[in-house]
Design a protein around this motif. Structure first.
Motif, PDB file in Angstrom:
ATOM      1  N   VAL A  79       1.038  -1.242   0.078  1.00  0.00           N
ATOM      2  CA  VAL A  79      -0.122   0.018   0.148  1.00  0.00           C
ATOM      3  C   VAL A  79       0.837   1.226   0.036  1.00  0.00           C
ATOM      4  N   ILE A  80       0.776   2.215  -0.909  1.00  0.00           N
ATOM      5  CA  ILE A  80       1.393   3.317  -1.033  1.00  0.00           C
ATOM      6  C   ILE A  80       0.575   4.434  -1.035  1.00  0.00           C
ATOM      7  N   GLN A  81       0.703   5.083  -0.080  1.00  0.00           N
ATOM      8  CA  GLN A  81      -0.141   6.468   0.210  1.00  0.00           C
ATOM      9  C   GLN A  81       0.615   7.449  -0.353  1.00  0.00           C
ATOM     10  N   ARG A  82      -0.459   8.273  -1.424  1.00  0.00           N
ATOM     11  CA  ARG A  82       0.273   9.477  -2.104  1.00  0.00           C
ATOM     12  C   ARG A  82       0.052  10.587  -1.569  1.00  0.00           C
ATOM     13  N   GLU A  83      -1.207  11.121  -0.918  1.00  0.00           N
ATOM     14  CA  GLU A  83      -1.697  12.163  -0.390  1.00  0.00           C
ATOM     15  C   GLU A  83      -2.646  11.867   0.709  1.00  0.00           C
ATOM     16  N   GLN A  84      -2.862  13.054   1.563  1.00  0.00           N
ATOM     17  CA  GLN A  84      -3.838  13.149   2.483  1.00  0.00           C
ATOM     18  C   GLN A  84      -4.509  14.442   2.181  1.00  0.00           C
ATOM     19  N   GLU A  85      -5.931  14.052   2.954  1.00  0.00           N
ATOM     20  CA  GLU A  85      -6.476  15.470   2.865  1.00  0.00           C
ATOM     21  C   GLU A  85      -7.597  15.419   4.102  1.00  0.00           C
ATOM     22  N   ASP A  86      -7.649  16.711   4.565  1.00  0.00           N
ATOM     23  CA  ASP A  86      -8.649  16.532   5.917  1.00  0.00           C
ATOM     24  C   ASP A  86     -10.024  16.514   5.507  1.00  0.00           C
ATOM     25  N   PRO A  87     -11.314  16.538   6.310  1.00  0.00           N
ATOM     26  CA  PRO A  87     -12.417  16.066   5.917  1.00  0.00           C
ATOM     27  C   PRO A  87     -12.962  17.490   4.981  1.00  0.00           C
TER      28      PRO A  87
ATOM     29  N   THR B 194     -13.294  10.591  11.949  1.00  0.00           N
ATOM     30  CA  THR B 194     -12.442  10.833  10.883  1.00  0.00           C
ATOM     31  C   THR B 194     -11.491  12.022  10.938  1.00  0.00           C
ATOM     32  N   ALA B 195     -10.410  11.778  10.996  1.00  0.00           N
ATOM     33  CA  ALA B 195      -9.350  12.930  11.071  1.00  0.00           C
ATOM     34  C   ALA B 195      -8.785  13.361   9.558  1.00  0.00           C
ATOM     35  N   ALA B 196      -8.586  12.494   8.657  1.00  0.00           N
ATOM     36  CA  ALA B 196      -8.065  12.519   7.585  1.00  0.00           C
ATOM     37  C   ALA B 196      -8.589  11.363   6.481  1.00  0.00           C
ATOM     38  N   ILE B 197      -8.167  11.565   5.227  1.00  0.00           N
ATOM     39  CA  ILE B 197      -8.415  10.577   4.240  1.00  0.00           C
ATOM     40  C   ILE B 197      -7.341  10.402   3.448  1.00  0.00           C
ATOM     41  N   GLY B 198      -6.957   9.311   3.316  1.00  0.00           N
ATOM     42  CA  GLY B 198      -5.744   8.828   2.473  1.00  0.00           C
ATOM     43  C   GLY B 198      -5.997   8.741   1.170  1.00  0.00           C
ATOM     44  N   PHE B 199      -5.154   9.037   0.131  1.00  0.00           N
ATOM     45  CA  PHE B 199      -5.369   8.425  -1.199  1.00  0.00           C
ATOM     46  C   PHE B 199      -3.970   7.568  -1.689  1.00  0.00           C
ATOM     47  N   GLY B 200      -4.295   6.641  -2.549  1.00  0.00           N
ATOM     48  CA  GLY B 200      -3.063   6.013  -3.035  1.00  0.00           C
ATOM     49  C   GLY B 200      -3.382   4.694  -3.821  1.00  0.00           C
ATOM     50  N   TYR B 201      -2.216   3.838  -3.771  1.00  0.00           N
ATOM     51  CA  TYR B 201      -2.248   2.632  -4.513  1.00  0.00           C
ATOM     52  C   TYR B 201      -2.364   1.497  -3.603  1.00  0.00           C
ATOM     53  N   LEU B 202      -2.905   0.374  -3.953  1.00  0.00           N
ATOM     54  CA  LEU B 202      -3.049  -0.907  -3.371  1.00  0.00           C
ATOM     55  C   LEU B 202      -2.518  -1.910  -4.548  1.00  0.00           C
ATOM     56  N   LEU B 203      -1.648  -2.577  -4.106  1.00  0.00           N
ATOM     57  CA  LEU B 203      -0.995  -3.455  -5.138  1.00  0.00           C
ATOM     58  C   LEU B 203      -1.010  -5.026  -4.401  1.00  0.00           C
ATOM     59  N   LEU B 204      -1.380  -5.985  -5.007  1.00  0.00           N
ATOM     60  CA  LEU B 204      -1.441  -7.402  -4.473  1.00  0.00           C
ATOM     61  C   LEU B 204      -0.769  -8.302  -5.475  1.00  0.00           C
TER      62      LEU B 204
END
Length: 546
Positions: free
Chosen positions: A331-339, A375-385
């Motif tokens: 799992v690679i988180q690329r960015e976060q945003e607050d609500p 919820t304090a923040a929301i993460g965005f990114g890639y999920l690789l399996l």
């Protein structure tokens, strides 16, 4: 099947294809006609410079772009000239043009102009297999209509589509699944390196668009209707990719049947109909069973980060069953945003701005929904399996029961890696990330003695960067910088930098590390225990290769 979408009529589509080619309706030609200023403005979703640049042009590509993408109208004579094989009548029958809804003129006035019922844009890209030039049909954008998107809107090629295409590996495989295909752009890409491409979506409208795109670009797809993995029950694949409807949207129970864009009912292309981020949790629980030995999955996603918790709390919990099943995950988180940022981002994505009456209620609903789960923040990114094994070894791939590898040999638990990485290097990421995912498994089976006996090689794109006080000899900071991949910047000291710099495959890692320790008068045993985990990370990130 919806009636207000382009119809797959082979003879008319063939005529359309002929006309688009003759008009040189390509990305290169339209950008030449538009000019740099208008192209840049379009990327900012400002169509005015583009409309001015193309106004009055007799070039067929200019008229087609104005009509089919920018929301302009055209007379029947102009359409007949730009599409001589298809003609205005054929375009109407095909379902791509209709009569513009304008005030009728008086007796004897000219026939009403035509407008596009869809967006038909040229598409160009380059992946690991070479250059691509297609045409992609979707619903008209807010840029063309000036109105918020409809709930059943089918997207064209956007930023998320381009990201998913960039991180998907392009190795030759047998069976591929595009889960939640939308207009089918990812499935079209996959057709270049897969023997059989299955594309699914819950939206009949999206499947109709995907069918038209496949026919227009002369590509064969196996399109299926249904939710998530239901249309492929009992099947396994060598590659699964998805940009699922992961947007966390406040729910109304029940969702009104007459919902409109801007209500909390949401948009089908991005909202999965679940509270919070549970849709992605459901998908990741079921997906590993559909991976063949050696099979991989590549997904975009986002996840809630509870107050006081680590950012990867939810992804780790979701992927624990996959890990127990022997599947490796990254799992690679690329960015976060607050609500508040998140609510604003996705409200605007649907065409709602702070000038619209719906803005206050919509954003308030989002903030209340996040607060209900702390919820304090929301993460965005890639999920690789990846399911370890040799691709194609499972009996009856395509019809075998949805299960793991057929071997009865015990399998160690999978490896689960999470990291926050915001950088981006040059080139495509598909093979880079696929190689890193394979390395996760290989390193799990490689003990420290075997690693020390290996002969790693520093990647050609890795350089060393030193920060010094002016006039000083000793650096304040040493960094190993990656030019490709994710463009990682790794802090280093003299021993790590010296070791990596000497890795040219001539000596073993143990010999190189021993020599560096001798030169720096460092304790070799202590440095081995410190440096080896760092080298493992460099191997996964492809800054060093075996």
């Amino acid at each position: 099947m919806p009636t207000d979408v382009p119809q797959v009529q082979p003879a008319l589509i063939s005529a359309l294809r002929t006309d688009l080619r003759a008009a040189d309706y390509t990305v290169a030609r339209t950008e030449e006609l538009l000019g740099e200023v208008a192209v840049a403005a379009l990327r900012r979703e400002n169509p005015l410079p583009a409309r001015r640049a193309l106004a009055g042009s007799s070039d067929p590509a200019a008229l087609l772009f104005s009509l089919l993408t920018l929301g302009s109208t055209a007379t029947r004579a102009e359409v007949d000239a730009a599409l001589p094989s298809l003609g205005a009548s054929g375009a109407e029958e095909l379902g791509i043009l209709g009569v513009a809804d304008l005030d009728p003129g008086g007796p004897g006035s000219a026939p009403p102009p035509l407008r596009a019922l869809i967006d038909l844009a040229p598409y160009a890209a380059q992946d690991d297999l070479g250059e691509i030039s297609w045409w992609i049909v979707s619903d008209p954008s807010e840029l063309a209509t000036g109105h918020p998107l409809r709930p059943e809107h089918v997207l064209g090629v956007g930023g998320a589509s381009l990201t998913l295409a960039r991180i998907t590996p392009r190795e030759r495989v047998s069976r591929v699944l595009d889960l939640g295909c939308g207009g089918g752009i990812q499935a079209l890409h996959a057709s270049r390196h897969a023997e059989h491409v299955v594309a699914t979506d819950l939206s009949d409208r999206a499947l109709a668009m995907a069918a038209f795109n496949a026919a227009l670009n002369q590509i064969e797809l196996d399109l299926r209707h249904g939710s998530l993995l239901e249309p492929v029950a009992g099947e396994r694949f060598d590659l699964i990719f998805s940009n699922p409807p992961f947007v966390i949207t406040p729910r109304q129970e029940p969702v009104p049947e007459n919902r409109t864009a801007g209500s909390t009912g949401g948009w089908t292309y991005r909202d999965g109909g679940r509270a919070g981020d549970t849709l992605l949790a459901e998908l990741l629980a079921a997906l590993p069973a559909h991976l063949s030995p050696g099979g991989r999955a590549v997904l975009l996603g986002n996840w809630e980060i509870p107050a006081g918790a680590d950012w990867d709390t939810h992804p780790r919990a979701w992927l624990e069953p996959a890990r127990a099943d022997g599947v490796d995950a990254w799992v690679i988180q690329r960015e976060q945003e607050d609500p508040a940022q998140y609510a604003e981002t996705w409200a605007r994505d649907g065409g709602i701005t702070d000038r619209d009456p719906a803005w206050t209620a919509l954003v308030s609903d989002w903030l209340e929904d996040f607060a209900s789960r702390d919820t304090a923040a929301i993460g965005f990114g890639y999920l690789l399996l990846r399911r370890p094994g040799d691709p194609g070894t499972a009996a009856g791939i395509g019809s075998a029961p949805a299960a793991g590898p057929t071997s009865d040999e015990p399998r160690r638990p999978g490896v689960l890696r999470t990291e926050h990485q915001v950088g981006s290097g040059s080139g495509t990421l598909g093979e880079h990330l696929a190689a890193g995912l394979r390395m996760l498994s290989e390193l799990e089976d490689l003990d420290d003695d075997a690693l020390l006996a290996s002969r790693p090689v520093r990647a050609a794109d890795v350089v060393e960067r030193r920060h010094l006080t002016p006039g000083a000899w000793d650096p304040l900071l040493i960094e190993l910088v990656q030019g490709a991949g994710l463009g990682r910047v790794v802090p280093a000291d003299q021993i790590l930098a010296g070791t990596v710099g000497a890795l040219d495959g001539t000596l073993t890692l143990g010999q190189v590390l021993g020599a560096v320790c001798a030169l720096t008068d460092s304790d070799a045993d202590a440095e081995r225990s410190r440096i080896l985990p760092l080298v493992r990370d460099l191997l996964i990130s492809r800054m060093v290769t075996l």
